[in-house]
Scaffold this motif. Sequence first.
Motif, PDB file in Angstrom:
ATOM      1  N   LEU A  96       0.957  -1.096   0.253  1.00 44.08           N
ATOM      2  CA  LEU A  96       0.290  -0.178  -0.172  1.00 44.08           C
ATOM      3  C   LEU A  96       0.617   1.550  -0.066  1.00 44.08           C
ATOM      4  O   LEU A  96       0.539   2.499   0.414  1.00 44.08           O
ATOM      5  CB  LEU A  96      -0.659   0.184   1.433  1.00 44.08           C
ATOM      6  CG  LEU A  96      -2.020  -0.520   1.087  1.00 44.08           C
ATOM      7  CD1 LEU A  96      -2.666  -0.945   2.556  1.00 44.08           C
ATOM      8  CD2 LEU A  96      -2.930  -1.040   0.121  1.00 44.08           C
ATOM      9  N   GLY A  97       2.308   1.356  -0.682  1.00 42.67           N
ATOM     10  CA  GLY A  97       2.632   2.945   0.185  1.00 42.67           C
ATOM     11  C   GLY A  97       2.499   3.661  -1.261  1.00 42.67           C
ATOM     12  O   GLY A  97       2.704   5.036  -0.208  1.00 42.67           O
ATOM     13  N   ASP A  98       2.072   3.356  -2.848  1.00 41.21           N
ATOM     14  CA  ASP A  98       1.193   4.519  -3.193  1.00 41.21           C
ATOM     15  C   ASP A  98       0.176   5.422  -2.068  1.00 41.21           C
ATOM     16  O   ASP A  98       0.639   6.751  -1.962  1.00 41.21           O
ATOM     17  CB  ASP A  98       1.484   4.470  -4.053  1.00 41.21           C
ATOM     18  CG  ASP A  98       0.401   3.592  -4.077  1.00 41.21           C
ATOM     19  OD1 ASP A  98      -0.029   2.065  -3.612  1.00 41.21           O
ATOM     20  OD2 ASP A  98      -0.450   2.706  -5.810  1.00 41.21           O
ATOM     21  N   TYR A  99      -0.278   4.193  -1.590  1.00 44.00           N
ATOM     22  CA  TYR A  99      -1.708   4.758  -0.524  1.00 44.00           C
ATOM     23  C   TYR A  99      -1.162   5.680   0.828  1.00 44.00           C
ATOM     24  O   TYR A  99      -1.767   6.886   0.594  1.00 44.00           O
ATOM     25  CB  TYR A  99      -2.088   4.090  -0.199  1.00 44.00           C
ATOM     26  CG  TYR A  99      -4.025   4.351   0.521  1.00 44.00           C
ATOM     27  CD1 TYR A  99      -4.690   4.995  -0.489  1.00 44.00           C
ATOM     28  CD2 TYR A  99      -3.927   4.319   1.522  1.00 44.00           C
ATOM     29  CE1 TYR A  99      -5.871   5.400   0.831  1.00 44.00           C
ATOM     30  CE2 TYR A  99      -4.601   4.082   2.317  1.00 44.00           C
ATOM     31  CZ  TYR A  99      -5.720   5.349   1.521  1.00 44.00           C
ATOM     32  OH  TYR A  99      -7.052   6.157   2.510  1.00 44.00           O
ATOM     33  N   LEU A 100      -0.251   4.800   1.034  1.00 41.09           N
ATOM     34  CA  LEU A 100       0.723   5.921   2.382  1.00 41.09           C
ATOM     35  C   LEU A 100       1.535   6.996   1.952  1.00 41.09           C
ATOM     36  O   LEU A 100       1.152   7.932   2.263  1.00 41.09           O
ATOM     37  CB  LEU A 100       1.168   4.627   2.840  1.00 41.09           C
ATOM     38  CG  LEU A 100       0.711   3.499   3.195  1.00 41.09           C
ATOM     39  CD1 LEU A 100       2.004   2.204   3.910  1.00 41.09           C
ATOM     40  CD2 LEU A 100       0.294   3.814   4.617  1.00 41.09           C
ATOM     41  N   GLU A 101       1.678   7.215   1.043  1.00 37.91           N
ATOM     42  CA  GLU A 101       2.405   8.034   1.360  1.00 37.91           C
ATOM     43  C   GLU A 101       1.385   9.414   0.538  1.00 37.91           C
ATOM     44  O   GLU A 101       1.489  11.276   0.746  1.00 37.91           O
ATOM     45  CB  GLU A 101       3.051   8.046  -0.980  1.00 37.91           C
ATOM     46  CG  GLU A 101       4.196   9.507  -1.194  1.00 37.91           C
ATOM     47  CD  GLU A 101       4.752   9.133  -2.238  1.00 37.91           C
ATOM     48  OE1 GLU A 101       5.995   9.675  -1.853  1.00 37.91           O
ATOM     49  OE2 GLU A 101       4.352   8.827  -2.902  1.00 37.91           O
ATOM     50  N   ALA A 102       0.455   8.713  -0.980  1.00 40.78           N
ATOM     51  CA  ALA A 102      -0.993  10.547  -0.594  1.00 40.78           C
ATOM     52  C   ALA A 102      -1.584  10.262   0.400  1.00 40.78           C
ATOM     53  O   ALA A 102      -2.035  11.911   0.167  1.00 40.78           O
ATOM     54  CB  ALA A 102      -1.700   9.200  -2.173  1.00 40.78           C
ATOM     55  N   SER A 103      -1.983  10.210   1.475  1.00 44.37           N
ATOM     56  CA  SER A 103      -2.276   9.847   2.396  1.00 44.37           C
ATOM     57  C   SER A 103      -1.419  10.400   3.580  1.00 44.37           C
ATOM     58  O   SER A 103      -2.643  11.360   4.355  1.00 44.37           O
ATOM     59  CB  SER A 103      -3.028   9.407   3.101  1.00 44.37           C
ATOM     60  OG  SER A 103      -2.508   7.995   3.020  1.00 44.37           O
TER      61      SER A 103
END
Length: 360
Positions: A96-103
């Motif tokens: 979920l790294g892209d989501y963690l970064e975006a959020s």
Amino acid sequence: MPPTQHLRGASRLAIEAVTGITDLVEALHAEIARLPLTASSPRTRGLTGLVYRGVRGVTQMVGGGLDLALDALTPLLGQAGPEQANAAIAALNGVLGDYLEASGNPLATAMRLHPLVDGATGPALVLLHGLCMNEAQWRRDGADFPAALARLGYRPLGLRYNSGRAIWRNGAELAELLDELPGPITLLGHSMGGLLARSAIAQAQGRRWPARLQRLVTLGTPHLGAPLERGGQQVQQLLTVSAYSRPFAALAARRSAGIRDLRHASLLEADAGKASRIPLPAGVACHAIAATTAKKPSGPPARWLGDGLVPVASALGQHREASRRLAFTDTAVITTLGHLGLQTDARVLGQLQGWLTPVR
């Protein structure tokens, strides 16, 4: 990262996960409510049955990966040591790294280089890990690649990065980061790490370090894409066939950008969703190692069984179209070996020691 930030990040992720599941249930309820009722059956057949078998498979794969990561986070929030904490965060970032970064979640991993061998000097040897891993995992199962390569006269540096981000994003950041290293540079990438290295090289126009790049070595890198990610995409498309299962397509789509990029080996922003046609860097010695779980493979390498995740042909860049083949300086295939074993196997280390000649 302080424990309070870990707790805050995990709490936020849990809240958002519950919200997402609520949306999924609501969408599924709406689809079922507007469709004609059918006789109940414990197992469906035909296309519908195939769809639901796909749903169960996706649930097991996605749920299993998240369960492993989140289970590992439980001791992290208590008394876990740095090694276990870093491994758990690396796994979560891969999923979920892209989501963690975006959020803005504090569990998102920032890219940085770490010295792997105290006191080592000499030319920089940058080790790039694969999906859901970190730089510490070059040492495990009794193997220590960094220490062995340091004895050749190199200075091993481990790159830690968020493997769930799009490969091109990590590549652009790595291209900038490598400018800070003095002297000759060698890049050694396992799995996704090899794609990251090639992405950085392709985005390094105008920078100083490419002129100092001496070698590129990849271990089990899916240069032509990874079939398992293609399978995930096919399942996602299959879920949209039936109105009953359509809401689950959003769950299948939750694969991180980094995982989706593995499908075709997409290395540049313009290549999202398709294969990048990037040759190996000119004037640089490029080596590739592939693994096969077979004992005695037969026939052309393009047909050999892979390492469980990456086919031999993909790891060696052997495309059926001549224009898409990668012209490696040297290649090697290690038998009876799985994908993760490429970071620990003595035969792999011996091949690396042969290619990475001692620094004088």
